[in-house]
Design a protein around this motif. Structure first.
Motif, PDB file in Angstrom:
ATOM      1  N   PHE A  24      30.858  -4.137  37.373  1.00  0.00           N
ATOM      2  CA  PHE A  24      32.038  -4.020  36.878  1.00  0.00           C
ATOM      3  C   PHE A  24      32.984  -4.946  37.442  1.00  0.00           C
ATOM      4  O   PHE A  24      33.620  -5.717  36.629  1.00  0.00           O
ATOM      5  CB  PHE A  24      32.706  -2.478  36.968  1.00  0.00           C
ATOM      6  N   TRP A  28      35.033  -8.049  35.395  1.00  0.00           N
ATOM      7  CA  TRP A  28      36.302  -8.133  35.400  1.00  0.00           C
ATOM      8  C   TRP A  28      36.916  -9.271  36.076  1.00  0.00           C
ATOM      9  O   TRP A  28      37.800 -10.062  35.295  1.00  0.00           O
ATOM     10  CB  TRP A  28      37.030  -6.868  36.105  1.00  0.00           C
ATOM     11  N   ASN A  32      37.609 -11.476  33.127  1.00  0.00           N
ATOM     12  CA  ASN A  32      38.882 -11.029  32.772  1.00  0.00           C
ATOM     13  C   ASN A  32      38.642  -9.926  31.593  1.00  0.00           C
ATOM     14  O   ASN A  32      39.489  -9.825  30.502  1.00  0.00           O
ATOM     15  CB  ASN A  32      39.720 -12.045  32.301  1.00  0.00           C
ATOM     16  N   PHE A 225      36.396   2.048  38.348  1.00  0.00           N
ATOM     17  CA  PHE A 225      37.799   1.728  38.063  1.00  0.00           C
ATOM     18  C   PHE A 225      38.342   1.796  39.733  1.00  0.00           C
ATOM     19  O   PHE A 225      38.970   0.985  40.209  1.00  0.00           O
ATOM     20  CB  PHE A 225      38.698   2.641  37.303  1.00  0.00           C
ATOM     21  N   LEU A 233      39.592  -7.149  43.324  1.00  0.00           N
ATOM     22  CA  LEU A 233      38.399  -7.587  41.982  1.00  0.00           C
ATOM     23  C   LEU A 233      37.671  -8.783  42.382  1.00  0.00           C
ATOM     24  O   LEU A 233      37.910  -9.648  43.103  1.00  0.00           O
ATOM     25  CB  LEU A 233      39.541  -8.170  40.968  1.00  0.00           C
ATOM     26  N   PRO A 278      48.463  -3.452  44.092  1.00  0.00           N
ATOM     27  CA  PRO A 278      47.868  -3.705  42.890  1.00  0.00           C
ATOM     28  C   PRO A 278      46.860  -4.618  43.085  1.00  0.00           C
ATOM     29  O   PRO A 278      45.857  -4.608  42.220  1.00  0.00           O
ATOM     30  CB  PRO A 278      48.737  -4.186  41.833  1.00  0.00           C
ATOM     31  N   GLY A 279      46.800  -5.427  44.091  1.00  0.00           N
ATOM     32  CA  GLY A 279      45.756  -6.615  44.257  1.00  0.00           C
ATOM     33  C   GLY A 279      44.562  -5.911  44.964  1.00  0.00           C
ATOM     34  O   GLY A 279      43.424  -6.536  45.275  1.00  0.00           O
ATOM     35  N   TYR A 287      46.783 -11.835  41.637  1.00  0.00           N
ATOM     36  CA  TYR A 287      45.498 -12.554  40.564  1.00  0.00           C
ATOM     37  C   TYR A 287      45.321 -11.739  39.317  1.00  0.00           C
ATOM     38  O   TYR A 287      45.336 -10.145  39.490  1.00  0.00           O
ATOM     39  CB  TYR A 287      44.150 -12.348  41.605  1.00  0.00           C
ATOM     40  N   GLU A 288      45.426 -12.203  38.276  1.00  0.00           N
ATOM     41  CA  GLU A 288      45.404 -11.317  37.161  1.00  0.00           C
ATOM     42  C   GLU A 288      44.057 -11.731  36.057  1.00  0.00           C
ATOM     43  O   GLU A 288      43.766 -12.972  35.979  1.00  0.00           O
ATOM     44  CB  GLU A 288      46.310 -11.437  36.022  1.00  0.00           C
TER      45      GLU A 288
END
Lengths: 288, 309
Positions: A24, A28, A32, A225, A233, A278-279, A287-288
């Motif tokens: 997963f 992601w 992305n 998740f 990620l 959040p990272g 990083y997005e």
């Protein structure tokens, strides 16, 4: 020492969580895309192991390869036929698309296999053993070992092969990779295929431990998740650390607060982490 | 803007008249239509105007349903419970929005997905208050079935009209303008003096209040709620499918999308009960792959072709 036992349980659980999440996380990080299908892929892998065991007597640990191969083909096909067409669209679009495919696949499984819980009963389970008064069930230890092995194999695949280097190149910079002669669409399909492969293989692994039903898929997805946000990620070590942490946390949380609160606990942790980091704990910020 | 109000009043009057004269099955359909329209319109505030991919609709819906259910069982009057449910959902959204609205893209989507799951688990693990996995029974209204169905249609209709009115007002307001700026480029909007954080929180709260009330009315309507029913992820996904169908960021697009999706659903439900989830999945796939800009893009393409000829 009860705490060592809980720690051991958590690590055994955590290795499986890492294996659940690593595919997963790869999808992601590289594509992305939030792959809602992931949980269903895992359940499908479990079913392949179940039917291979029932009709051909194949041990689930051998089915890991069969399930991985079948799911790879399936993932490759789904990415090249559908997701590649909207790969540049905003997250809402790709997420909704994978959700739609998930509805179809999950419904197909419900019709084909019914919602009944099934279980593989091995005729000769591996013997359990005790180390320093910690009780270790043999099959779980073997599943943990194989899960770790799969995760490490993926790590070397990404580092040491041409395909793996192409995947990492696409992850770093899609346009630059294309300019260097990487066929980005094909790499996308291979990456999604590998994500599905890891899901299928994990599904076969956990079929020796957990009951199998299409209804489980969202629980697996939820774990993926949490592990991704915990570990950061798109990196294999991140998923490994995140998975082990989640396993240990759930194990201790279940012991202190009661097992029925384990899920609330892990989701609460996820929200706090999203708020604060959040990272991910290992990830880079932004990083997005 | 005047045209929008005329369409809204005429549409509401038409649904009211149809409902008053129709049979109970038809009334049921219209009630669901109004509920869907409310959900889709509400999602549009955060997902369409502000461009934040929210999957929290199910969380607000379930929260509203359970708030109202628990309060009604304490003996509070029904209208007050519905209002409190909306208030509770809005307060919850503002609080949780404060924590997650700094996230963008995937992280925001996942955070909102998780909220519904978490609320569901909390409901499951507090059986004394909410009935847990056994579900919750609501007091039954002591009026005839025919009157009841019309009362609930009226309630949902009023809610849908209020939500749409809010959308019309929002579109021309400073808030709506700011949200569209945020959707296009949040950093630029901040530099130009849009208080992005406040605006997003307001949009998130607005997307919760009517959904919470819809959940409350739904709970009273069906008399029995359980966690997998009111926290269903489909409640979060259907509104955005409707908005995608009808056109994102528009006033009447969500309502038209609600009509189309309801019609398709009803057809599939009637004919293929066991595969209705798969049918919805196929609709989603086709929509995303071939009509990402909604049904109206088809019409526009056609008229553009005609203009060329």
């Amino acid at each position: 020492m009860i705490y060592f036992q809980i720690l051991a349980n958590g690590l055994m659980l955590g290795a499986l969580y890492a294996c659940i999440a690593v595919g997963f996380s790869l999808v992601w990080g590289v594509l992305n895309v939030i792959n809602i299908l992931h949980g269903t892929f895992i359940v499908l892998g479990s079913y392949i192991a179940f039917f291979a065991f029932r009709f051909a007597g194949i041990h689930p640990f051998v089915s890991v390869f069969i399930a991985g191969f079948v799911l790879f083909l399936m993932g490759y096909a789904i990415q090249s036929a559908m997701i590649n067409r909207v790969i540049a669209a905003p997250v809402l679009i790709t997420l909704t698309l994978t959700f739609g495919i998930d509805l179809v696949l999950n419904n197909a499984m419900l019709v084909a296999f019914s919602a009944d819980y099934r279980k593989i009963n091995l005729p000769s389970p591996l013997p359990s053993f005790e180390v320093a008064s910690i009780f270790l069930p043999g099959d779980r230890v073997a599943a943990m070992g194989l899960a770790l092995l799969l995760t490490i194999l993926l790590y070397f695949l990404l580092r040491a092969t041409n395909v793996g280097r192409a995947i990492i190149a696409v992850r770093m910079d899609r346009e630059a990779a294309a300019l260097m002669g990487v066929d980005v669409k094909r790499v996308n399909a291979i990456t999604f295929g590998i994500g599905a492969l890891m899901a299928g293989a994990t599904g076969a692994l956990i079929s020796v431990i957990y009951p199998i039903s299409p209804l489980n898929s969202s629980a697996f997805l939820g774990k993926a998740f949490v592990v991704c946000v915990l570990g950061g990620l798109g990196s294999v070590p991140g998923a490994l650390v995140g998975g082990l942490m989640l396993g240990v946390l759930e194990s201790f949380g279940g012991f202190w607060f009661g097992p029925e609160h384990a899920v609330t606990l892990s989701f609460g942790l996820l929200l706090i982490l999203l708020f604060a980091r959040p990272g991910g704990l290992l990830g880079k910020r932004g990083y997005e | 803007m005047k045209r929008d109000w005329v369409i809204l009043v005429c549409g509401a009057a038409a649904i009211g008249a149809l409902g008053w004269s129709g049979d109970n099955y038809f009334i049921r359909l219209l009630t669901i239509l109004c509920m869907y329209a409310t959900l889709a319109q509400s999602w549009n505030f955060i997902g369409g105007f502000a461009g934040y991919p929210s999957f929290a609709t199910a969380a607000f819906f379930g929260l509203g349903a359970y708030t109202s259910g628990v309060l009604q069982n304490q003996g509070l009057p029904i209208l007050m419970c519905w209002g409190l449910a909306g208030l509770c959902a809005a307060v919850f959204a503002v609080l949780i929005g404060g924590a997650i609205l700094h996230l963008r893209g995937h992280y925001f989507a996942i955070a909102t997905l998780i909220i519904a799951e978490m609320l569901r688990e909390i409901v499951n693990t507090t059986p004394n208050l909410t009935g847990g996995g056994m579900g919750l029974n609501l007091p039954i209204l002591r009026i005839s079935v025919d009157v009841q169905s019309r009362v609930f249609l009226l309630a949902m209709l009023v809610l849908a009209v209020v939500t749409t009115a809010a959308a019309i007002l929002l579109q021309r307001s400073r808030l709506g303008f700011g949200l569209r700026c945020i959707q296009q480029n949040e950093s630029a909007a901040s530099i130009l003096g849009v208080n992005a954080y406040q605006y997003k929180t307001a949009a998130f709260g607005m997307s919760a209040v009517f959904v919470g009330m819809a959940g409350a009315i739904y709970a009273s309507w069906v008399n029995y709620i359980e966690p997998p029913d009111v926290f269903d992820i489909l409640i979060a996904v259907k509104p955005l499918v409707m908005v995608l169908l009808g056109g994102i960021g528009t006033i009447f697009g969500p309502i038209i999308g609600a009509m189309v999706l309801l019609a398709l659903e009803e057809l599939v439900w009637r004919n293929f009960l066991t595969v209705h989830a798969a049918a919805l999945g196929v609709i989603i796939i086709l929509l995303v792959l071939f009509l990402p800009n909604g049904l109206f893009s088809l019409l526009k393409d056609l008229s553009a072709k005609r203009a060329k000829q």
